[in-house]
Design a protein around this motif. Structure first.
Motif, PDB file in Angstrom:
ATOM      1  N   ILE A   1      15.557  15.005  32.945  1.00 36.80           N
ATOM      2  CA  ILE A   1      15.334  16.332  32.370  1.00 36.80           C
ATOM      3  C   ILE A   1      15.850  16.295  30.938  1.00 36.80           C
ATOM      4  N   PRO A   2      14.971  16.138  29.950  1.00 39.43           N
ATOM      5  CA  PRO A   2      15.435  16.030  28.569  1.00 39.43           C
ATOM      6  C   PRO A   2      16.048  17.332  28.070  1.00 39.43           C
ATOM      7  N   LYS A   3      17.044  17.203  27.228  1.00 33.67           N
ATOM      8  CA  LYS A   3      17.639  18.387  26.615  1.00 33.67           C
ATOM      9  C   LYS A   3      16.628  19.013  25.660  1.00 33.67           C
ATOM     10  N   GLN A   4      16.406  20.286  25.818  1.00 36.97           N
ATOM     11  CA  GLN A   4      15.395  20.965  25.010  1.00 36.97           C
ATOM     12  C   GLN A   4      16.001  21.542  23.739  1.00 36.97           C
ATOM     13  N   ARG A   5      15.289  21.404  22.653  1.00 36.46           N
ATOM     14  CA  ARG A   5      15.690  22.014  21.396  1.00 36.46           C
ATOM     15  C   ARG A   5      14.535  22.840  20.854  1.00 36.46           C
ATOM     16  N   THR A   6      14.850  23.991  20.311  1.00 36.15           N
ATOM     17  CA  THR A   6      13.849  24.809  19.642  1.00 36.15           C
ATOM     18  C   THR A   6      13.657  24.346  18.209  1.00 36.15           C
ATOM     19  N   THR A   7      14.756  23.994  17.582  1.00 36.29           N
ATOM     20  CA  THR A   7      14.727  23.501  16.205  1.00 36.29           C
ATOM     21  C   THR A   7      15.800  22.446  16.026  1.00 36.29           C
ATOM     22  N   TYR A   8      15.536  21.498  15.164  1.00 35.08           N
ATOM     23  CA  TYR A   8      16.515  20.450  14.882  1.00 35.08           C
ATOM     24  C   TYR A   8      17.667  20.961  14.021  1.00 35.08           C
ATOM     25  N   TYR A   9      17.484  22.083  13.351  1.00 30.04           N
ATOM     26  CA  TYR A   9      18.434  22.517  12.317  1.00 30.04           C
ATOM     27  C   TYR A   9      19.389  23.609  12.783  1.00 30.04           C
ATOM     28  N   ILE A  10      19.091  24.268  13.896  1.00 30.61           N
ATOM     29  CA  ILE A  10      19.846  25.447  14.297  1.00 30.61           C
ATOM     30  C   ILE A  10      20.188  25.336  15.778  1.00 30.61           C
TER      31      ILE A  10
ATOM     32  N   GLN B   1       0.563  36.178  27.831  1.00 31.38           N
ATOM     33  CA  GLN B   1      -0.675  35.548  27.368  1.00 31.38           C
ATOM     34  C   GLN B   1      -0.663  34.049  27.576  1.00 31.38           C
ATOM     35  N   ASN B   2       0.497  33.432  27.327  1.00 27.56           N
ATOM     36  CA  ASN B   2       0.514  31.989  27.156  1.00 27.56           C
ATOM     37  C   ASN B   2       1.400  31.218  28.117  1.00 27.56           C
ATOM     38  N   GLY B   3       2.232  31.916  28.885  1.00 26.74           N
ATOM     39  CA  GLY B   3       3.074  31.225  29.843  1.00 26.74           C
ATOM     40  C   GLY B   3       4.333  30.632  29.264  1.00 26.74           C
ATOM     41  N   ARG B   4       4.642  30.952  28.018  1.00 27.52           N
ATOM     42  CA  ARG B   4       5.862  30.454  27.400  1.00 27.52           C
ATOM     43  C   ARG B   4       6.115  31.251  26.123  1.00 27.52           C
ATOM     44  N   VAL B   5       7.370  31.313  25.713  1.00 27.94           N
ATOM     45  CA  VAL B   5       7.703  31.817  24.379  1.00 27.94           C
ATOM     46  C   VAL B   5       7.942  30.582  23.529  1.00 27.94           C
ATOM     47  N   ASN B   6       6.943  30.221  22.752  1.00 31.77           N
ATOM     48  CA  ASN B   6       6.995  28.965  22.017  1.00 31.77           C
ATOM     49  C   ASN B   6       8.047  28.996  20.920  1.00 31.77           C
ATOM     50  N   HIS B   7       8.317  27.845  20.366  1.00 32.71           N
ATOM     51  CA  HIS B   7       9.411  27.702  19.408  1.00 32.71           C
ATOM     52  C   HIS B   7       9.195  28.513  18.136  1.00 32.71           C
ATOM     53  N   LEU B   8       7.987  28.511  17.631  1.00 37.29           N
ATOM     54  CA  LEU B   8       7.724  29.247  16.400  1.00 37.29           C
ATOM     55  C   LEU B   8       7.877  30.749  16.625  1.00 37.29           C
ATOM     56  N   THR B   9       7.425  31.241  17.761  1.00 33.40           N
ATOM     57  CA  THR B   9       7.603  32.654  18.089  1.00 33.40           C
ATOM     58  C   THR B   9       9.081  33.008  18.156  1.00 33.40           C
ATOM     59  N   ARG B  10       9.850  32.136  18.763  1.00 38.03           N
ATOM     60  CA  ARG B  10      11.280  32.441  18.906  1.00 38.03           C
ATOM     61  C   ARG B  10      11.976  32.484  17.556  1.00 38.03           C
ATOM     62  N   ILE B  11      11.645  31.570  16.669  1.00 42.98           N
ATOM     63  CA  ILE B  11      12.221  31.595  15.319  1.00 42.98           C
ATOM     64  C   ILE B  11      11.876  32.906  14.626  1.00 42.98           C
ATOM     65  N   LEU B  12      10.602  33.305  14.706  1.00 46.97           N
ATOM     66  CA  LEU B  12      10.169  34.532  14.045  1.00 46.97           C
ATOM     67  C   LEU B  12      10.722  35.773  14.735  1.00 46.97           C
TER      68      LEU B  12
ATOM     69  N   PRO C   1       9.093  19.799  18.784  1.00 47.21           N
ATOM     70  CA  PRO C   1       7.855  19.829  19.568  1.00 47.21           C
ATOM     71  C   PRO C   1       7.998  20.629  20.850  1.00 47.21           C
ATOM     72  N   GLU C   2       6.878  21.110  21.341  1.00 46.39           N
ATOM     73  CA  GLU C   2       6.850  21.853  22.586  1.00 46.39           C
ATOM     74  C   GLU C   2       6.814  20.896  23.781  1.00 46.39           C
ATOM     75  N   VAL C   3       7.463  21.272  24.850  1.00 46.08           N
ATOM     76  CA  VAL C   3       7.406  20.491  26.084  1.00 46.08           C
ATOM     77  C   VAL C   3       5.950  20.380  26.530  1.00 46.08           C
TER      78      VAL C   3
END
Length: 597
Positions: free
Chosen positions: A133-142, A167-178, A312-314
């Motif tokens: 189970i890889p550790k998930q990151r939303t961003t490399y910088y934060i 709509q999409n089955g996930r809250v993607n990384h870009l959405t979370r940043i915004l 990247p997204e899982v």
């Protein structure tokens, strides 16, 4: 083919079972690994034996139950969770656990609903000894702890996160940043969905493919992967993903425009676009205007991805391969910015003592300035032209040669602690062909082109009208996006309250357009070097010109003490200003052609 906004994560009607793609929001169903645990990234250079990623199947037995999680009805979610876990915990169904591992990880880490997060997080604990189970990151910088919480109590942010998940089955990384800036996110989603999904001159698959071509110019694996999947979900021809030699001549004719918009948009007015709008493969003006809106949208998004170090997204990339030269633990270490304290104090003093904008304009009119020299100086990264000096001073020529060198090598090697590590998985040359133009600094003294006067051709007075004529639904949404980013403020700077940051924000906006050769006659360009540190100018210039060279150091050392959400705000200012500038050049070129006819 137009999409159905009511479609689920597979972009298809669950009743019919046919796989017809939805062009839902940018990181949408295409990124969802709900189908199988496959790698869909394109990770090798391509030859004649290249086989593009295949559209996932809906035949998996749990598909409908996973789709049932995409609802605000907690009772439906509860029933679906219980059914899914009852099947996955059955020892006879171990193969299903492997097939749906990415799905499980997404639901445990990217859901705004606590019941989903808790159920699948608990399930992961029961299988973590058997599966990696890889550790998930939303961003490399934060650090993820600093990001907006998926189950946030903020009403608007929560609604947007839930809408995206449904709509999409996930809250993607870009959405979370915004999600830091929910009012902007709301406007962006509206504009993006209109551009990508609503009726318009261009087919949906062409819109996806133009997004691929634009993002490839900046070597943005994140956006390229997403649009490749959207393209396939919308029944795009898989051969197109082998490279531009497989696309229609009409689409191939657009490559020069994309190249110029990405790297040297000031050359666009010199481009005779008659070859585009004449002949058997002709573009209509309406199609060309929409294409230019698409190109600038994806250039802007690519810049934002690199600015914020979005991971990247899982299910889209091989998570195990991301760590090659990047250490997650190292990335969490604080990077000291030695110039930040002094620069921040100086800037606070400037902003607090700043007179009203109207008063300043009057004062400026009464002073003798060489405006052309001020415009020239604003584009120089040197300590002599900057009042808030930084130890990381770079000359314009040094910055250019350094960044260009990195840009040229990005496709062939990974860069430590940068989003550039993603580029290992893509051979971007197949989307560029022989169009090898790269950034060079705008030369204010050039005889080949001239400074673009925004007073003579502006977005509000001219560009808006042209987009309204051919793409009427998009024009007001683009205007709202530009206007909101430019004026967005919380009247804070770091933890300093009651600060009007307009001069600071305005300096970022006009500096980007200065780099792109655009002059606002009513702006005092001395303010650029008055309010922006050298390192911030460096970061902003990279964001607008060669974003794939941005490193974590660039994000960390902006010359001021800034919170992560403020850095994301600065990134938005930079990429949206770039978007407007490149779009203006494109629309001006169209207008010039129309006037010549």
């Amino acid at each position: 083919m137009m999409s159905n906004k009511g479609q689920g994560i597979y972009g298809s009607s669950t009743a019919s079972g046919n796989y017809h793609g939805s062009s839902e929001w940018i990181i949408s169903s295409s990124t969802s690994p709900y189908h199988t645990n496959k790698r869909y990234s394109l990770d090798t250079p391509y030859g004649s034996d290249y086989s593009p990623p295949q559209s996932p199947s809906l035949s998996e037995p749990l598909s409908a139950h996973f789709l049932s999680l995409q609802t605000t009805d907690s009772s439906i979610r509860k029933s679906a969770i219980e059914h899914i876990l009852s099947i996955l915990t059955n020892p006879e169904n171990e193969k299903l656990v492997k097939n749906y591992l990415n799905t499980i990880i997404v639901l445990a880490t990217e859901s705004p609903f606590d019941d989903i997060t808790e159920a699948f997080s608990s399930f992961i604990k029961t299988i973590q000894d058997k599966y990696h189970i890889p550790k998930q990151r939303t961003t490399y910088y934060i650090n993820d702890e600093q990001l907006p919480k998926l189950n946030t109590q903020d009403e608007l942010t929560s609604k947007l996160f839930q809408d995206v998940f449904i709509q999409n089955g996930r809250v993607n990384h870009l959405t979370r940043i915004l999600g830091w800036h929910p009012q902007y996110l709301e406007r962006f989603l509206s504009a993006y969905n209109t551009i990508m999904k609503d009726p318009g001159p261009l087919p949906i698959t062409w819109r996806n493919y133009i997004g691929i071509l634009a993002a490839a110019r900046y070597n943005c694996s994140y956006i390229v992967s997403l649009q490749e999947h959207e393209f396939l979900q919308n029944n795009g021809d898989p051969r197109w993903l082998q490279g531009i030699e497989f696309i229609p001549a009409k689409l191939k004719n657009l490559l020069k425009v994309i190249e110029l918009m990405a790297h040297q948009p000031w050359l666009l007015p010199k481009l005779d676009i008659e070859y585009l709008v004449k002949g058997s493969d002709a573009w209509s003006i309406a199609e060309l205007v929409q294409a230019m809106v698409l190109i600038t949208t994806f250039l802007s998004l690519s810049g934002l991805v690199f600015c914020c170090g979005i991971a990247p997204e899982v299910g889209l990339s091989d998570s195990n391969g991301l760590g090659g030269s990047f250490s997650i633990n190292d990335s969490d270490a604080e990077i000291e910015d030695t110039s930040a304290s002094e620069n921040t104090a100086n800037l606070m003093e400037l902003l607090k003592n700043r007179k009203s904008s109207a008063t300043n304009d009057e004062d400026d009119d009464s002073e003798e300035h060489d405006r052309q020299q001020d415009f020239h100086n604003a584009g120089i990264e040197s300590s002599s032209s900057n009042s808030t000096t930084s130890s990381s001073s770079l000359s314009s020529s040094t910055l250019l040669s350094s960044s260009s060198g990195e840009q040229g090598s990005t496709e062939k090697k990974s860069t430590t602690a940068t989003v550039g590590t993603q580029t290992e998985t893509h051979d971007f040359s197949r989307y560029k062909g022989n169009y090898n133009l790269s950034h060079t600094d705008f030369d204010v003294s050039s005889r080949e082109y001239s400074i673009f006067s925004v007073q003579e051709y502006s977005w509000k007075e001219h560009g808006y009208e042209l987009v309204s004529r051919y793409f009427p639904d998009a024009a007001p949404l683009l205007e709202e996006e530009f206007s909101f980013v430019y004026t967005m403020t919380y009247y804070e700077f770091n933890n300093n309250p009651d600060i009007d940051t307009l001069p600071f924000r305005r300096a970022v906006w006009y500096y980007v357009q200065r780099v792109k050769g655009m002059c606002h006659d009513d702006y005092n360009y001395q303010e650029v070097n008055m309010f922006l540190s050298i390192s911030l100018k460096n970061f902003v210039k990279k964001a607008a010109c060669f974003p794939d060279t941005i490193k974590r150091d660039d994000f960390s050392k902006l010359g001021y003490h800034l919170k992560p959400d403020e850095k994301a705000h600065l990134s938005l200012l930079a990429v949206c200003s770039h978007k407007q500038a490149s779009l203006l050049y494109g629309l001006y070129t169209v207008m010039e052609y129309q006037n010549r006819r």
